[in-house]
Motif scaffolding. Sequence first.
Motif, PDB file in Angstrom:
ATOM      1  N   ALA A  43      -4.407   3.802   6.590  1.00  0.00           N
ATOM      2  CA  ALA A  43      -5.800   4.016   6.172  1.00  0.00           C
ATOM      3  C   ALA A  43      -6.056   5.467   6.175  1.00  0.00           C
ATOM      4  O   ALA A  43      -6.988   6.181   5.285  1.00  0.00           O
ATOM      5  N   GLY A  44      -5.757   6.414   7.225  1.00  0.00           N
ATOM      6  CA  GLY A  44      -5.504   7.722   6.979  1.00  0.00           C
ATOM      7  C   GLY A  44      -4.987   8.440   6.003  1.00  0.00           C
ATOM      8  O   GLY A  44      -5.474   9.627   5.458  1.00  0.00           O
ATOM      9  N   GLN A  45      -4.083   8.055   5.636  1.00  0.00           N
ATOM     10  CA  GLN A  45      -3.034   8.598   4.234  1.00  0.00           C
ATOM     11  C   GLN A  45      -3.878   8.298   3.405  1.00  0.00           C
ATOM     12  O   GLN A  45      -3.913   9.091   2.201  1.00  0.00           O
ATOM     13  N   ARG A  46      -4.704   7.370   3.024  1.00  0.00           N
ATOM     14  CA  ARG A  46      -5.386   7.198   2.007  1.00  0.00           C
ATOM     15  C   ARG A  46      -6.601   7.955   1.650  1.00  0.00           C
ATOM     16  O   ARG A  46      -6.772   8.697   0.625  1.00  0.00           O
ATOM     17  N   ARG A  47      -7.282   8.233   3.044  1.00  0.00           N
ATOM     18  CA  ARG A  47      -8.117   9.398   2.918  1.00  0.00           C
ATOM     19  C   ARG A  47      -7.666  10.772   2.564  1.00  0.00           C
ATOM     20  O   ARG A  47      -8.004  11.539   1.878  1.00  0.00           O
ATOM     21  N   SER A  48      -6.516  11.162   3.080  1.00  0.00           N
ATOM     22  CA  SER A  48      -5.560  12.031   2.705  1.00  0.00           C
ATOM     23  C   SER A  48      -5.340  12.505   1.180  1.00  0.00           C
ATOM     24  O   SER A  48      -5.476  13.350   0.483  1.00  0.00           O
ATOM     25  N   LEU A  49      -5.130  11.203   0.502  1.00  0.00           N
ATOM     26  CA  LEU A  49      -4.273  11.135  -0.797  1.00  0.00           C
ATOM     27  C   LEU A  49      -5.964  11.504  -1.602  1.00  0.00           C
ATOM     28  O   LEU A  49      -5.989  12.283  -2.516  1.00  0.00           O
ATOM     29  N   LEU A  50      -7.104  10.911  -1.001  1.00  0.00           N
ATOM     30  CA  LEU A  50      -8.351  11.106  -1.860  1.00  0.00           C
ATOM     31  C   LEU A  50      -8.827  12.553  -1.884  1.00  0.00           C
ATOM     32  O   LEU A  50      -9.283  13.238  -2.686  1.00  0.00           O
ATOM     33  N   ALA A  51      -8.540  13.348  -0.832  1.00  0.00           N
ATOM     34  CA  ALA A  51      -8.901  14.727  -0.493  1.00  0.00           C
ATOM     35  C   ALA A  51      -7.553  15.436  -1.071  1.00  0.00           C
ATOM     36  O   ALA A  51      -7.696  17.018  -1.191  1.00  0.00           O
ATOM     37  N   GLY A 111      -6.102  13.772 -11.327  1.00  0.00           N
ATOM     38  CA  GLY A 111      -7.560  13.657 -11.206  1.00  0.00           C
ATOM     39  C   GLY A 111      -7.866  12.572 -12.405  1.00  0.00           C
ATOM     40  O   GLY A 111      -9.025  11.967 -12.284  1.00  0.00           O
ATOM     41  N   GLN A 112      -7.179  12.411 -13.201  1.00  0.00           N
ATOM     42  CA  GLN A 112      -7.269  11.448 -14.303  1.00  0.00           C
ATOM     43  C   GLN A 112      -6.617  10.437 -14.144  1.00  0.00           C
ATOM     44  O   GLN A 112      -6.284  10.019 -12.907  1.00  0.00           O
ATOM     45  N   GLU A 113      -6.522   9.361 -15.197  1.00  0.00           N
ATOM     46  CA  GLU A 113      -5.676   8.265 -15.331  1.00  0.00           C
ATOM     47  C   GLU A 113      -4.253   8.703 -15.043  1.00  0.00           C
ATOM     48  O   GLU A 113      -3.957   9.639 -15.582  1.00  0.00           O
ATOM     49  N   PRO A 114      -3.563   8.061 -14.200  1.00  0.00           N
ATOM     50  CA  PRO A 114      -3.610   6.797 -13.456  1.00  0.00           C
ATOM     51  C   PRO A 114      -4.227   7.127 -12.207  1.00  0.00           C
ATOM     52  O   PRO A 114      -4.386   6.051 -11.346  1.00  0.00           O
ATOM     53  N   ALA A 115      -4.681   8.414 -11.676  1.00  0.00           N
ATOM     54  CA  ALA A 115      -5.050   8.581 -10.225  1.00  0.00           C
ATOM     55  C   ALA A 115      -6.207   7.488  -9.950  1.00  0.00           C
ATOM     56  O   ALA A 115      -6.373   7.048  -8.974  1.00  0.00           O
ATOM     57  N   GLN A 116      -7.119   7.582 -10.832  1.00  0.00           N
ATOM     58  CA  GLN A 116      -8.413   6.739 -10.692  1.00  0.00           C
ATOM     59  C   GLN A 116      -7.936   5.335 -10.134  1.00  0.00           C
ATOM     60  O   GLN A 116      -8.608   4.664  -9.418  1.00  0.00           O
ATOM     61  N   SER A 117      -7.171   4.958 -11.265  1.00  0.00           N
ATOM     62  CA  SER A 117      -6.673   3.253 -10.868  1.00  0.00           C
ATOM     63  C   SER A 117      -5.927   3.142  -9.515  1.00  0.00           C
ATOM     64  O   SER A 117      -6.268   2.316  -8.817  1.00  0.00           O
ATOM     65  N   PHE A 118      -5.181   4.223  -9.168  1.00  0.00           N
ATOM     66  CA  PHE A 118      -4.403   4.052  -7.775  1.00  0.00           C
ATOM     67  C   PHE A 118      -5.742   4.220  -6.815  1.00  0.00           C
ATOM     68  O   PHE A 118      -5.628   3.273  -5.953  1.00  0.00           O
ATOM     69  N   LYS A 119      -6.664   5.084  -7.056  1.00  0.00           N
ATOM     70  CA  LYS A 119      -7.797   5.121  -5.790  1.00  0.00           C
ATOM     71  C   LYS A 119      -8.368   3.737  -5.773  1.00  0.00           C
ATOM     72  O   LYS A 119      -8.587   3.385  -4.648  1.00  0.00           O
ATOM     73  N   ILE A 120      -8.554   3.038  -6.903  1.00  0.00           N
ATOM     74  CA  ILE A 120      -9.230   1.706  -6.827  1.00  0.00           C
ATOM     75  C   ILE A 120      -8.602   0.802  -6.317  1.00  0.00           C
ATOM     76  O   ILE A 120      -8.978  -0.225  -5.368  1.00  0.00           O
ATOM     77  N   MET A 121      -7.107   0.516  -6.722  1.00  0.00           N
ATOM     78  CA  MET A 121      -6.252  -0.327  -6.104  1.00  0.00           C
ATOM     79  C   MET A 121      -6.255  -0.056  -4.708  1.00  0.00           C
ATOM     80  O   MET A 121      -6.052  -1.086  -3.979  1.00  0.00           O
ATOM     81  N   GLU A 122      -5.993   1.021  -4.237  1.00  0.00           N
ATOM     82  CA  GLU A 122      -5.785   1.384  -2.728  1.00  0.00           C
ATOM     83  C   GLU A 122      -6.764   0.972  -2.015  1.00  0.00           C
ATOM     84  O   GLU A 122      -6.751   0.428  -0.882  1.00  0.00           O
ATOM     85  N   LEU A 154       0.858  -1.142  -0.003  1.00  0.00           N
ATOM     86  CA  LEU A 154      -0.117   0.156  -0.018  1.00  0.00           C
ATOM     87  C   LEU A 154       0.820   1.110  -0.055  1.00  0.00           C
ATOM     88  O   LEU A 154       0.530   2.110  -0.910  1.00  0.00           O
ATOM     89  N   PRO A 155       2.019   1.485   0.762  1.00  0.00           N
ATOM     90  CA  PRO A 155       2.768   2.525   0.809  1.00  0.00           C
ATOM     91  C   PRO A 155       3.276   2.837  -0.857  1.00  0.00           C
ATOM     92  O   PRO A 155       3.555   4.106  -1.096  1.00  0.00           O
ATOM     93  N   ARG A 156       3.679   1.660  -1.216  1.00  0.00           N
ATOM     94  CA  ARG A 156       4.300   1.748  -2.775  1.00  0.00           C
ATOM     95  C   ARG A 156       3.169   2.161  -3.602  1.00  0.00           C
ATOM     96  O   ARG A 156       3.635   3.159  -4.537  1.00  0.00           O
ATOM     97  N   LEU A 157       1.957   2.044  -3.348  1.00  0.00           N
ATOM     98  CA  LEU A 157       0.956   2.497  -4.148  1.00  0.00           C
ATOM     99  C   LEU A 157       0.643   4.007  -4.020  1.00  0.00           C
ATOM    100  O   LEU A 157       0.751   4.627  -4.734  1.00  0.00           O
ATOM    101  N   PHE A 158       0.791   4.336  -2.643  1.00  0.00           N
ATOM    102  CA  PHE A 158       0.767   5.803  -2.320  1.00  0.00           C
ATOM    103  C   PHE A 158       2.022   6.434  -2.904  1.00  0.00           C
ATOM    104  O   PHE A 158       1.822   7.865  -3.441  1.00  0.00           O
TER     105      PHE A 158
END
Length: 148
Positions: free
Chosen positions: A109-117, A44-55, A30-34
Amino acid sequence: MFDFLALAYPWTKALHVMAVITWMAGIFYLPRLFVYHAERGRSGQEPAQSFKIMEDKLLRLIMNPSMIVTWIAGLMLVLTPGIVDWTMIWPWTKAAGVLAMTWFHMWLAGQRRSLLAGQGLSGRSYRMMNELPTLFMVVIVLSVIVKF
């Protein structure tokens, strides 16, 4: 209850090891995906959407269930008569390592929320944080195998 735990010990231990392996795979990935998300996915485009789904799928479908199974099986092992000698140091260092690993999981998990924001850390920061679970793993494995 304790008789059941003693009889189930090999199965509980096997389940615990499998859950730990799965959890650790996610903890390392997960940190590697981050890193990739932070460095290549800010648009906000690809690959960002793919990262969000994978994470999301890694955290929700693999890491969370495997952490829960790890904890449940681990607690069953702790309650099994004759397995843990609380007068030794190793159960305490293992417990500290597991609590630290759980904290890291929650931090991810908190960092995932931060990345989404759009407020995540830099790729370099995620690379450095990715070293922490290795330290926790070393403490946990040495505690259980060496039993100091």
